[in-house]
Design a protein around this motif. Structure first.
Motif, mmCIF file in Angstrom:
data_model
loop_
_atom_site.group_PDB
_atom_site.id
_atom_site.type_symbol
_atom_site.label_atom_id
_atom_site.label_comp_id
_atom_site.label_asym_id
_atom_site.label_seq_id
_atom_site.Cartn_x
_atom_site.Cartn_y
_atom_site.Cartn_z
ATOM 1 N N LEU A 105 0.855 -1.177 0.000
ATOM 2 C CA LEU A 105 0.000 0.000 0.000
ATOM 3 C C LEU A 105 0.891 1.227 0.000
ATOM 4 N N ARG A 106 0.370 2.327 -0.529
ATOM 5 C CA ARG A 106 1.065 3.606 -0.405
ATOM 6 C C ARG A 106 0.135 4.611 0.259
ATOM 7 N N LEU A 107 0.566 5.108 1.400
ATOM 8 C CA LEU A 107 -0.171 6.146 2.109
ATOM 9 C C LEU A 107 0.335 7.518 1.684
ATOM 10 N N SER A 108 -0.574 8.478 1.676
ATOM 11 C CA SER A 108 -0.225 9.864 1.376
ATOM 12 C C SER A 108 -0.702 10.765 2.506
ATOM 13 N N CYS A 109 0.017 11.843 2.716
ATOM 14 C CA CYS A 109 -0.383 12.865 3.689
ATOM 15 C C CYS A 109 -0.200 14.225 3.034
ATOM 16 N N ALA A 110 -1.321 14.874 2.733
ATOM 17 C CA ALA A 110 -1.288 16.206 2.131
ATOM 18 C C ALA A 110 -1.271 17.248 3.242
ATOM 19 N N ALA A 111 -0.280 18.131 3.189
ATOM 20 C CA ALA A 111 -0.069 19.096 4.272
ATOM 21 C C ALA A 111 -0.311 20.519 3.800
ATOM 22 N N SER A 112 -0.769 21.362 4.711
ATOM 23 C CA SER A 112 -0.953 22.779 4.423
ATOM 24 C C SER A 112 -0.909 23.567 5.720
ATOM 25 N N GLY A 113 -0.665 24.878 5.597
ATOM 26 C CA GLY A 113 -0.723 25.764 6.755
ATOM 27 C C GLY A 113 0.572 25.933 7.512
ATOM 28 N N PHE A 114 1.669 25.378 6.990
ATOM 29 C CA PHE A 114 2.977 25.559 7.625
ATOM 30 C C PHE A 114 4.045 25.368 6.557
ATOM 31 N N ALA A 115 5.294 25.631 6.942
ATOM 32 C CA ALA A 115 6.412 25.559 5.996
ATOM 33 C C ALA A 115 6.838 24.108 5.802
ATOM 34 N N PHE A 116 6.119 23.428 4.958
ATOM 35 C CA PHE A 116 6.319 21.989 4.770
ATOM 36 C C PHE A 116 7.756 21.645 4.396
ATOM 37 N N ARG A 117 8.332 22.390 3.435
ATOM 38 C CA ARG A 117 9.633 21.984 2.915
ATOM 39 C C ARG A 117 10.746 22.069 3.958
ATOM 40 N N TYR A 118 10.518 22.795 5.045
ATOM 41 C CA TYR A 118 11.528 22.930 6.091
ATOM 42 C C TYR A 118 11.226 22.062 7.311
#
Length: 111
Positions: free
Chosen positions: A18-31
């Motif tokens: 299986l491949r799980l995904s987590c979509a993120a928003s509202g903060f500096a994800f790349r750091y």
């Protein structure tokens, strides 16, 4: 505000993937260091894997070599690719950014 939305869980037979995904928003994800945790029925939430902003990874001993954590900074998404799944991997899987949790996605490994 911070949002973490997991997806990709389901029912899979032992030995499957299986491949799980987590979509993120509202903060500096790349750091941010991103992590996956899991919680089986009647047990505490437990660390599974993490990936730093520089793509350094770490894993729980029992999943090392079977699970792979990765990230796509262009999509603000972290992934957990799970191979050779075992019944003991059955749990709700959660995404974490060091402060917030998603709602979780159920993974059930059963024949």
């Amino acid at each position: 505000q911070v949002q973490l939305v997991e997806s990709g869980g389901g029912l899979v037979q032992p030995g499957g993937s299986l491949r799980l995904s987590c979509a993120a928003s509202g903060f500096a994800f790349r750091y941010s260091t991103m992590a996956w945790f899991r919680q089986a029925p009647g047990k505490e939430r437990d660390f599974v894997a993490a990936i730093t902003y520089s793509d350094a990874t770490s894993y729980k001993d029992s999943v090392r070599g079977r699970f792979t954590i990765s990230r796509d900074n262009a999509k603000n998404t972290v992934y957990l690719h799970m191979d050779r799944l075992k019944p003991e991997d059955t749990a709700v899987y959660y995404c974490n950014n060091g402060g917030s949790w998603g709602q979780g996605t159920q993974v059930t490994v059963s024949s």
